[in-house]
Design a protein around this motif. Structure first.
Motif, PDB file in Angstrom:
ATOM      1  N   ASN A  55       4.987  61.273  71.913  1.00 24.95           N
ATOM      2  CA  ASN A  55       5.230  60.260  70.883  1.00 24.95           C
ATOM      3  C   ASN A  55       4.375  60.524  69.646  1.00 24.95           C
ATOM      4  OD1 ASN A  55       7.132  58.923  72.365  1.00 24.95           O
ATOM      5  ND2 ASN A  55       5.689  57.460  73.234  1.00 24.95           N
ATOM      6  N   LYS A  58       5.986  63.259  67.661  1.00 25.36           N
ATOM      7  CA  LYS A  58       7.117  62.751  66.887  1.00 25.36           C
ATOM      8  C   LYS A  58       6.639  62.071  65.606  1.00 25.36           C
ATOM      9  CE  LYS A  58      10.631  61.693  70.367  1.00 25.36           C
ATOM     10  NZ  LYS A  58      11.337  60.580  71.020  1.00 25.36           N
ATOM     11  N   GLU A  62       7.380  63.225  61.724  1.00 23.27           N
ATOM     12  CA  GLU A  62       7.983  62.322  60.747  1.00 23.27           C
ATOM     13  C   GLU A  62       7.101  62.194  59.510  1.00 23.27           C
ATOM     14  OE1 GLU A  62      10.800  60.102  58.998  1.00 23.27           O
ATOM     15  OE2 GLU A  62      11.003  61.152  60.909  1.00 23.27           O
TER      16      GLU A  62
END
Length: 99
Positions: A55, A58, A62
């Motif tokens: 996570n 990610k 981003e």
């Protein structure tokens, strides 16, 4: 190769030995349970740690995409902005290239 009857007999003997051992030394039960729980606990911990790192990866991807997009927008606004030369430099260049 063991026949099904021989195999059943071997398993029965093994269970009897284990039962006798546990009956004579009951402290082995929690010890064996703890030894078996250590790999399970490590697996669970590793799974959650891997999920958290995934996570986080990610989120970092981003953020990188957003920064790259902001940089492209910044460059695009600079390129589209009208170009203003100081009058003195503009006059000097015009005179220089006219001759």
């Amino acid at each position: 190769m063991l026949t099904p009857q021989d195999w059943h007999h071997e398993i029965k003997e093994h269970h009897e030995r284990a039962y006798t051992l546990v009956k004579s030394q009951p402290w082995l039960i929690p010890t064996v349970m703890i030894v078996h729980l250590i790999p399970v606990a490590l697996t669970i911990h590793g799974f959650w740690k891997n999920r958290a790192l995934h996570n986080q990866l990610k989120i970092e991807r981003e953020k990188t995409k957003q920064l790259a997009l902001a940089q492209v927008e910044h460059v695009a606004t600079k390129v589209k902005a009208p170009h203003h030369c100081p009058a003195m430099i503009h006059d000097h260049l015009c005179r220089h290239f006219k001759h």
